[in-house]
Design an enzyme around this catalytic site. Structure first.
Site: not given
Ligand code: GLA
Length: 726
Positions: A532, A612
């Site tokens: 928030d 990777e």
């Protein structure tokens, strides 16, 4: 001037770059809301109508025998319980004798340069290009004084609202409900857009018409919650991403909240947002004052995307603070999904070695480094380093990590206590617990009473002492359960506790960020359970979700983007099969999704395959090239991944020289139809080169007609295309 007052008409006009907010004091001294929308220069008072609505809509005594005047019908700035308005109201005051009443009339106002701030609470800041309006209302019977605060931040079309209540009466009063904002609409068909969810699947977008009766979302969990985000939108029913009217409201607060939408008997709409009235009854002593947390409001006639851009700009420029506000954040490796609780100093050093080789810039030591903590059943509250487990001190570990060329960060959860901890043994009274009742546990932990300043002081000392051990560059502040058992031993009246708890959390955050200004802080609550604007005032980024699955993240980050900018959205590449969903996605797709956020990795780098590792090295180089654009650019949603089988979004530089387009196919089919995407935000007269294949396109063509996305074989392919103006 952002705030204008016409003394003859008693009219207030609040102007931002593209919007006007209008209200007036009427002949009976009530403050009526007139208008919020695109710029207008004249009074819209003529829109008010007065009819005799009969005996069931009350008429205030000051109106004499005027039965056409009722606050049950008129649009108001700050409706209160006690004036004959039967809709949901913004303020409910209870007196000692149980009487619920209040009747507020205009007393005076004050206009000042710069934006107000709120003592002890987060709020938007702006010295320049902002003004403050304070309107003081009083109740002549009780002497209660209510100040409505308006901050007008012109450059991002934001108007902020907050409320101060001062008890000037001769007895205690109780605030039983307080909303920071009320918006009344005389007419119209509006939709409410809200963001619901759950742990590991936050901020799903929901759009539904506002019907007769009251609809609401909110939280009573003590945090803003995974379940409903304290950001909502009201849109005209015809509004789209790129066209139409909409209003956004973000609550600058991290605890309980309530957002209400109501369509009344006369087809009018009322919207309220503020503190939740559940588990709240604020006792205000004689002479004391209370601040309702701030709401950021924005309006646009240019659709939802523009509304989001207003909030993104406001949050980046006027909410986030600190050294990292405008800095590209370091690419981090977090130990959580890499090794959970199973590590020692040696393991962490190996992780750091591998990280350094790949180009990662910071190692974050997550949960498990303190007390006796080897699982989530103990030690919260005991913020001293488990040197036995680490095999070294924190100072040594931090030195080793720095010597490898990496920054170093740690995880903390200051608001919690485990029953199995030294802190709980010495201070059981510091946990929120109802006397005589066995507590409700969450993740086997209890919540500390942050409404008690003694607890806050202890935590300040305890956490500070850890942060002084070695060079700590980053802290992840977590909060891993919902609050229950609201009872503080430090007060005789329990109705204040949850609000005071939040003030305690904010005060600790404020003290720590001031004491350690070089640290990058990241908020977290089981991922995005306290995502928030309030937290963003202290921590310029928040871990978006405990769900790191790239495909779920496309949807989670889509919902998050309605209010929050990419720069604050913590997002990591994790291992496959994903630990939350078991899904396998390509490393390119994981990178593409995580990169449009505060970027990092959260997997065991040591166990990676060579190909990777090569990919990750490329990703990090690519991220460094793109990061300034991602952090500061203008964001556009290009698809709705809840409705379409595709996630697509783009970021355009403010000069419109560069644009990064990201696309993830959420489903693949045999003999796939071609996917076309229309770009946005480009300069229509400029030509743009696709930096991957060198092809050149006219901006207007890319926006009006679109761009074909090549089909790729394999599950969940993604595309990341950088366009540069030629
Ligand atoms: C929460 C966080 C995770 C991790 C764990 C540690 O769930 O969201 O990222 O830090 O706590 O316990």
């Amino acid at each position: 001037m952002a705030v204008l007052y016409d003394g003859t008409k008693k009219l207030f006009n609040l102007n931002t770059k593209n919007t006007t907010y209008q209200m007036k004091v009427d002949s009976y001294g009530y403050l009526l809301h007139l208008y919020y929308g695109s710029h207008i220069n004249d009074s819209t008072e003529y829109m008010l109508t007065y009819f005799d609505r009969g005996g069931f809509s009350g008429n205030p005594y000051v109106a004499g025998n005027n039965r056409r005047y009722s606050l049950d019908v008129l649009p108001q700035e700050f409706p209160v319980q006690g004036t004959g308005d039967y809709r949901s109201v913004a303020l409910v005051i209870r007196e000692e004798n149980g009487c619920y009443d209040c009747d507020l009339h205009y007393k005076e106002h004050k206009i000042t340069n710069g934006k107000y701030c709120l003592k002890g609470l987060p709020s938007a800041y702006s010295e320049e290009k902002a003004q403050t309006l304070e309107i003081i209302l009083t109740d002549s019977r009780t002497n209660l004084e209510v100040t409505l605060l308006y901050g007008v931040i012109e450059d991002c079309d934001i108007i902020t609202r907050s409320v101060k209540v001062k008890n000037n009466s001769r007895e205690k009063i109780y605030i039983e409900k307080i909303s920071s904002v009320c918006l009344d609409f005389l007419y119209g068909n509006y939709d409410a857009v809200t963001f619901y969810g759950r742990h590991a699947m936050e901020r799903n977008m929901k759009r539904a018409p506002i019907l007769h009766g009251k609809q609401s979302i909110g939280s009573k969990r003590g945090t803003s919650s995974h379940q409903y985000n304290p950001f909502v939108i009201l849109t005209d029913e015809s509004t789209t991403e790129t066209t139409g009217e909409c209003y956004g409201a973000s609550f600058v607060y991290s605890g309980n909240f309530l957002a209400e939408f109501e369509r009344d008997q006369f087809e009018q709409i009322r919207f309220l947002m503020g503190l939740s009235d559940e588990l709240f009854s604020y006792q205000l002593d004689i002479g004391e004052q209370f601040y309702a947390p701030e709401v950021l409001l924005s309006y646009t006639a240019m659709g939802l995307n523009k509304l989001s851009q207003n909030f993104h700009y406001c949050i980046s420029e006027h909410i986030c603070r600190g050294k990292y506000k405008n800095k590209v954040r370091p690419v981090l490796i977090n130990s959580w999904e890499a090794c959970y609780f199973d590590f020692n100093g040696e393991v962490l050093c190996q992780l750091a070695d591998q990280a350094a080789e790949l180009g990662i810039e910071m190692l974050v030591l997550d949960d498990g480094w303190f007390g006796k903590r080897n699982d989530d059943n103990s030690s919260l509250g005991d913020w001293y380093v488990n040197e036995k487990k680490l095999g070294m001190s924190l100072t040594e570990l931090s030195e080793k990590i720095h010597n490898k060329g990496l920054l170093f960060g740690i995880w903390i959860e200051p608001e919690m206590v485990s029953e199995n901890s030294d802190l709980y043994c010495s201070h059981p009274e510091w946990a929120l617990r109802i006397p005589g009742k066995r507590p409700i546990r969450g993740r086997n932990q209890l919540v500390l009473d942050f409404s008690n300043p003694e607890v806050v002081q202890y935590m300040f000392e305890s956490i500070s002492s850890v942060l002084h051990q070695g060079e700590i560059n980053y802290v992840k502040w977590d909060m891993n359960r919902s609050i229950s058992d609201v009872y503080s031993n430090s007060t005789s009246y329990q109705g204040n506790v949850l609000y005071d708890y939040m003030l305690g959390v904010y005060s600790l955050l404020e003290r720590l960020i001031n004491a350690f200004p070089d640290i990058l802080w990241e908020g977290c609550s089981g991922g995005g359970g306290r995502f928030d604007t309030g937290m963003l005032y202290y921590t310029p980024q928040i871990w978006c979700s405990d769900n790191t699955d790239a495909i779920d993240r496309v949807r989670i980050q889509y919902g998050t983007s309605f209010c929050y900018p990419l720069s604050v959205t913590g997002s990591h590449v994790s291992a496959v099969p994903n630990h939350q969903t078991g899904r396998v996605t390509d490393i390119d797709t994981r990178g593409c999704v995580a990169m449009t956020g505060a970027f990092g990795y959260e997997l065991n780098l040591v166990a990676l395959a060579e190909d990777e590792k090569t990919k990750i090295k490329e990703q990090i180089k690519n991220y460094h090239k793109l990061a300034p654009l991602i952090q500061k650019g203008i964001y556009y949603r290009l698809s709705n991944p809840f409705k379409e089988e595709l996630g697509a979004w783009m970021v355009v530089s403010r000069q419109r020289e560069k644009a990064l387009v990201s696309v993830v196919l959420l489903n693949v089919h045999g003999n796939m139809p071609v996917v076309y995407i229309k770009l946005q935000g480009l300069d229509s007269t400029k030509y743009y080169r696709n930096t991957q294949d060198g092809k050149i396109y006219l901006g207007t063509a890319l926006m009006k007609h679109g761009f074909p996305v090549q089909t790729k074989f394999g599950g969940y392919p993604s595309f990341q295309i950088l366009f540069e103006a030629v």
